[in-house]
Enzyme design. Sequence first.
Site, mmCIF file in Angstrom:
data_model
loop_
_atom_site.group_PDB
_atom_site.id
_atom_site.type_symbol
_atom_site.label_atom_id
_atom_site.label_comp_id
_atom_site.label_asym_id
_atom_site.label_seq_id
_atom_site.Cartn_x
_atom_site.Cartn_y
_atom_site.Cartn_z
ATOM 1 N N ILE A 439 0.812 -1.225 0.000
ATOM 2 C CA ILE A 439 0.000 0.000 0.000
ATOM 3 C C ILE A 439 0.844 1.273 0.000
ATOM 4 C CG2 ILE A 439 -1.934 -1.126 1.151
ATOM 5 C CD1 ILE A 439 -0.983 0.054 3.769
ATOM 6 N N GLY A 440 2.132 1.158 0.059
ATOM 7 C CA GLY A 440 2.970 2.362 0.062
ATOM 8 C C GLY A 440 4.441 2.020 0.069
ATOM 9 N N GLY A 442 8.018 3.579 1.824
ATOM 10 C CA GLY A 442 8.675 4.533 2.699
ATOM 11 C C GLY A 442 10.111 4.798 2.282
ATOM 12 N N GLY A 443 10.804 5.622 3.097
ATOM 13 C CA GLY A 443 12.179 5.958 2.763
ATOM 14 C C GLY A 443 13.124 4.808 2.963
ATOM 15 N N GLY A 445 11.893 1.406 3.253
ATOM 16 C CA GLY A 445 11.296 0.106 2.921
ATOM 17 C C GLY A 445 9.827 0.245 2.575
ATOM 18 N N VAL A 447 5.541 -0.600 2.615
ATOM 19 C CA VAL A 447 4.496 -0.726 3.622
ATOM 20 C C VAL A 447 3.422 -1.638 3.037
ATOM 21 C CG1 VAL A 447 2.808 0.481 5.043
ATOM 22 C CG2 VAL A 447 4.987 1.590 4.510
ATOM 23 N N LYS A 460 5.288 -1.939 8.269
ATOM 24 C CA LYS A 460 6.446 -1.300 7.626
ATOM 25 C C LYS A 460 7.629 -2.233 7.758
ATOM 26 C CE LYS A 460 7.306 3.056 8.451
ATOM 27 N NZ LYS A 460 7.776 4.286 9.128
ATOM 28 N N ASP A 555 10.692 16.092 10.886
ATOM 29 C CA ASP A 555 10.321 15.704 9.519
ATOM 30 C C ASP A 555 8.804 15.829 9.342
ATOM 31 O OD1 ASP A 555 10.724 14.931 6.920
ATOM 32 O OD2 ASP A 555 10.735 12.781 7.363
#
Length: 741
Positions: A439-440, A442-443, A445, A447, A460, A555
């Site tokens: 579904i996504g 990340g920086g 790895g 998700v 994650k 962040d």
Amino acid sequence: MPPSTHQPDDGFPLNTTAVAIDKDKNSQHAVQWAIDHLVISNPLIILIHVRHKTNQHQGASDSENGEIDAQQLFVPYRGYCARKGVQLKEVVLDDTDTPKALVDYVHKNCINNFVVGASTRSAIARKFKGPDIPTSIIKTAPDFCSVYVISKGKIISARAALRPVANTAMPPRQPSPLGMQPNNQPDSNNEQENGAKGQPAREGWKTAATERMLNERNGAKPAKALTRERPKTSPANITLENIEAPNRGSRPSFSRDSVSDEHMLTAQIPFGSMDAIGQNLDFSSSSVGSMDSASAQSTRELEAEMKRLKLELKQTMDMYSSACKEAISAKNKARELSQWKQDEARKFEEVRLAEEAALAIAEMEKAKCKAAIEAAEAAQKLAEREAQRRKQAEMKARKETEEKKRALNALAQNDVRYRKYTIEEIEESTEMFSEKLKIGEGGYGPVYGGKLDHTAVAIKVLRPDAAQGRKQFQQEVEVLCCIRHPNMVLLLGACPEYGCLVYEYMHNGSLEDRLFRRGNTPPISWRRRFKIAAEIATALLFLHQAKPEPLVHRDLKPANILLDRNYVSKISDVGLARLVPPSVADQVTQYHLTSAAGTFCYIDPEYQQTGQLTTKSDIYSFGIMLLQIITAKPPMGLAHHVQRAIEKERFNEMLDPTISDCPLEEAIHFAELALKCAELRKRDRPDLGTVIVPELNRLRDLGRSSDKRDGRNQFPRSAASSSSLRAQSSNEDSGNSYTDE
């Protein structure tokens, strides 16, 4: 019968004044001075102009031109004499020698006073460098005439008359040895001839017979005796005031007030012979015939005595003149010495003052140097103490870091704050990390979506080669296990061995996806946007007020804000968060990191440049995110564009076009607050707890009240419409993606 006196050819009376004029300025000064000082008893003045003859055979036209020029020369003097009430006689002489022509006219007409300007000089004389006219006239003028040289209204040179005009009588022609005519009248023709020639008319009249005749008729003492009885004037008694012209009544005497010492010394004032005007002369034939040789001898003795007296007087005057010159020279020297003394005294005073000023400056510099040395020593001591304290603080921080690492390791080995999942459970939930459940990204790895314990979760997974990701993994576990907040994402568990984190599932994905409507999702209303902003501010304030130490996210951006089924926002991805000592949480120069972390366009510029981290660093990121919430535009240069739009009153063009009913005034207040948060300097940004959160809560309450008003104005939905909306909502939820960047 008194002796006959010589009258001028033009019939001028005695005591007459003449002025030589030319085209220069001093001629006007000479005329003015003569009228003011000499024309007293006889209001008559004679103006003489010598027209120089250059050619004996000049034409009639040249003569007429010269006559016209001469007449024009007298024009300004006519009006001046008329105003002064003085009669004017104009005389024009034609001659090649100007001084000779003037002296001849004076002699012929028996002029008592003759005035000439200092620069009066004919054009021909100036051209050929002829003699100076005033000097020539003083030397050659008859002794019965007083000569005055005027410059700029003052006498610069003068020569007094030696005798009166009455002594110009000519001895008569005598058919007899005594030279007398039968009618006892002088030969007038002979007088005119002598006057025309310019010769003195006194020659031959003072004979021995005449002297004896004078003595016998008047019964006076011999001239010799009279002369000897006169008191001699010593050099000490001679002054400038004692020297007067013989005819005192006809002109003013010279005094020290009108003529300076230097002028009187340079003036030519000769002393003439005895004045015989008081004598009653009778030139009868009987008296002349009675003169004998004895009277002739007496006359010769008288003349010799007079010559001797004249010589003595001349010597005395020379001595007096030398003494005056020496006195003036001594006076000048004394003045020079006095001036030199004053100059030396002034120089000495200046040197003394300069020396005192130099000493004062030296003392000041010495004091400054001493103060600088003391300040340097104090600064050095302070630096040493600061270095010692810093060394101690570093040692203490190193010890605390080591203790924290040991504590984290212990927690990693046996941590009961979160549930630990095995890798088998993770693989089963994600169907062996299937791409269809991804579904996504990340920086560090991907998700994946899945279910654990019959609950929808987001997992994650860190990549094996992400060393920095493992560090963030430990940091995020530490932070999320220690804090709980409704607007912070919830950590359900983890698999520390393989770097897997298990979060609650957020059905509407990230705020960034919803703002840019990725997947063709519906737009977010302005009421929800105000609500999301207030929720993020509340969660951020919770992090900044964490105990025992504040927590800085570092962040903050729309991609790290997740939305659940009801659009409740939650902050995620706290792997870059850092603890800040509470004593320096709001300072700007205390907590320093070696390198800045965050996302471009959201990171604090001051923190990025200096590495100095405070809670105000999150305020800048939050301000950029607020501008994106209201405009739905990329962050690059967004603050600048919004600022210009507000200044030009065109902010409505910057709003998200999908929002149709947003109140413009409240949107502008929202944008202005965001711009204040995005100030470049930390000290210019507003406080989160006292300014930002209250304002955003006010806007959220405004949206809620607007929702209630809209709900009351709408009709109740039917059961069919409600069921269709729930079905549509479930379809949208199943199609939403979950991203965590």
